[in-house]
Design a protein around this motif. Structure first.
Motif, PDB file in Angstrom:
ATOM      1  N   HIS A  53      43.660  59.076  34.882  1.00  0.00           N
ATOM      2  CA  HIS A  53      44.502  60.230  34.649  1.00  0.00           C
ATOM      3  C   HIS A  53      43.718  61.495  35.102  1.00  0.00           C
ATOM      4  O   HIS A  53      42.631  61.746  34.897  1.00  0.00           O
ATOM      5  N   HIS A  55      44.619  65.389  36.942  1.00  0.00           N
ATOM      6  CA  HIS A  55      45.601  66.766  37.389  1.00  0.00           C
ATOM      7  C   HIS A  55      45.005  67.270  38.384  1.00  0.00           C
ATOM      8  O   HIS A  55      43.990  68.425  38.418  1.00  0.00           O
ATOM      9  N   HIS A 206      50.821  62.678  27.233  1.00  0.00           N
ATOM     10  CA  HIS A 206      49.704  62.961  26.585  1.00  0.00           C
ATOM     11  C   HIS A 206      50.004  62.700  25.173  1.00  0.00           C
ATOM     12  O   HIS A 206      50.871  63.363  24.684  1.00  0.00           O
TER      13      HIS A 206
HETATM   14 ZN    ZN Z   1      45.897  65.544  31.275  1.00  0.00          ZN
END
Ligand code: ZN
Length: 391
Positions: A53, A55, A206
């Protein structure tokens, strides 16, 4: 070659005096002995990291979160992250992401499952940033503009043009990444599920990042965040689960896989996830926002292990479970195998000569290995990184 030990199969079983043979993009043969002396091991071959995970889109905003709450930092409407990204040039965004991806490769990561903001354009920027690096950046997209809060409370669905955008984003990426059930109505969560199912792609969300996200809309909608994810969205991947009970981890793991991001949870003041349960259910590990964390899986593993022991106040013997969560647990979700004959040749080589003597091989990697130990990173038989020879 003497002194090489490979960690093979799902259980990362050590194979001593080992030879790994690969041809093209696949491993042909792994030869070695199941017993050997730890003090003779100089190099370890292990499956490359899957950072489950990230970003990377906020690579431009490193450390901007300091002093802010979760909402102030990353709220899609009014968080600082959204402001920084919308004020940056495309060129600067791509440059920042590319440099992070290069760093990931030198840290043994061959696959990242990335939450991609910014709709179709966000996907294009991500693709541009990873061009030619050989790393597999799996992009889970979302709408360019999130729906307003009143539409959620009125349980409205997506408009036709939003649905069309969602369909295209899912098609162009590897699926959809939902920022949280609180940001969508029940109708929208159902529509998201149907779009992803129709294309047989990945759906991640999430979930239970904090106790506050669990209860935020419970009073209005009658169900908490986990219930809305589990009963309505039905994702393949539950990210965080920091506030989850052991039973909720079991439920989520029967529907998909749980991915925890302990350093991010700590940095944003959300607590520590029920990691013993998550590891027991074969969960993964991710480094979350680059704004908050370096994308370094070695650091993530060490932090996870030590905080697990600190928070449970008990010794934790199964340190290999932490290494599995960073390397092999998520492979089936991506259609990949651990280190074995006929698997994709995705692995790294660590030179641990300077770390000897030691008593536990898995723990040495989890608690002491770092970037300088990474000698070689290979994905699909292609060399992505080789440590420069020291002078
Ligand atoms: Zn996240």
């Amino acid at each position: 070659m003497g002194g090489v030990c490979a960690l093979v199969g799902e259980s990362l079983q050590p194979l001593f005096d080992c030879e790994v043979v690969w041809r093209g993009d696949r491993i042909v043969e792994i030869k070695g002995d199941s017993s050997g002396r730890l003090q003779d091991v100089e190099r370890i071959v292990l499956p490359s990291f899957i950072n489950a995970h990230t970003h990377i889109g906020d690579s431009i905003a490193k450390e901007a979160y300091i002093g802010l709450s979760l909402e102030e930092a990353v709220d899609p409407h009014k968080g600082l992250k959204a402001k920084i990204i919308s004020g940056a040039s495309k060129n600067d965004l791509v440059k920042a992401m590319r440099s992070v991806l290069e760093q990931c490769v030198s840290l043994g990561v061959t696959h990242l499952i990335d939450f991609r903001e910014g709709g179709l354009e966000g996907l294009s920027l991500g693709r541009e940033a990873s061009q030619g690096l050989g790393v597999d950046l799996l992009l889970l997209g979302r709408l360019a503009t999130p729906p307003s809060k009143d539409r959620i409370l009125e349980n409205q669905g997506f408009t036709d043009s939003e649905l069309e955008e969602l369909y295209k984003v899912c098609e162009k990426g590897e699926g959809l990444g939902v920022s949280g059930a609180n940001e969508y109505s029940d109708k929208m969560l159902t529509q998201i599920r149907e779009v992803v199912r129709g294309q047989n792609k990945l759906l991640a969300v999430h979930c239970l990042e904090s106790h506050e996200t669990r209860v935020r809309l419970e009073g209005v909608l009658g169900r908490d965040e986990f219930q809305r994810c589990y009963n309505t969205l039905k994702p393949n991947v539950f990210i965080h689960m920091t506030d989850a009970t052991p039973l909720e981890v079991t439920y989520a793991s029967s529907m998909g896989v749980v991915v925890s991001c302990p350093r991010s949870n700590a940095a944003l003041g959300n607590g520590f996830p029920p990691l013993t349960q998550i590891l027991g259910c074969g969960g993964g590990l991710g480094t979350d926002n680059v704004m908050v964390n370096s994308p370094d899986m070695f650091r993530e593993m060490e932090f996870a292990y030590k905080c697990l022991v600190a928070t449970t106040r008990k010794p934790f013997q199964r340190v290999e479970d932490i290494l599995k969560s960073a390397t092999v647990n998520l492979r089936p979700l991506l259609g990949l195998k651990p280190l074995e004959a006929d698997a994709e040749a995705d692995f790294m080589v660590l030179n641990i000569g300077e770390l000897r003597p030691f008593w536990n091989l898995h723990s040495l990697i989890v608690n002491r290995a770092q970037r300088e130990n990474v000698e070689l990173v290979v994905r699909k038989g292609r060399k992505l990184y080789e440590k420069p020879a020291s002078r």
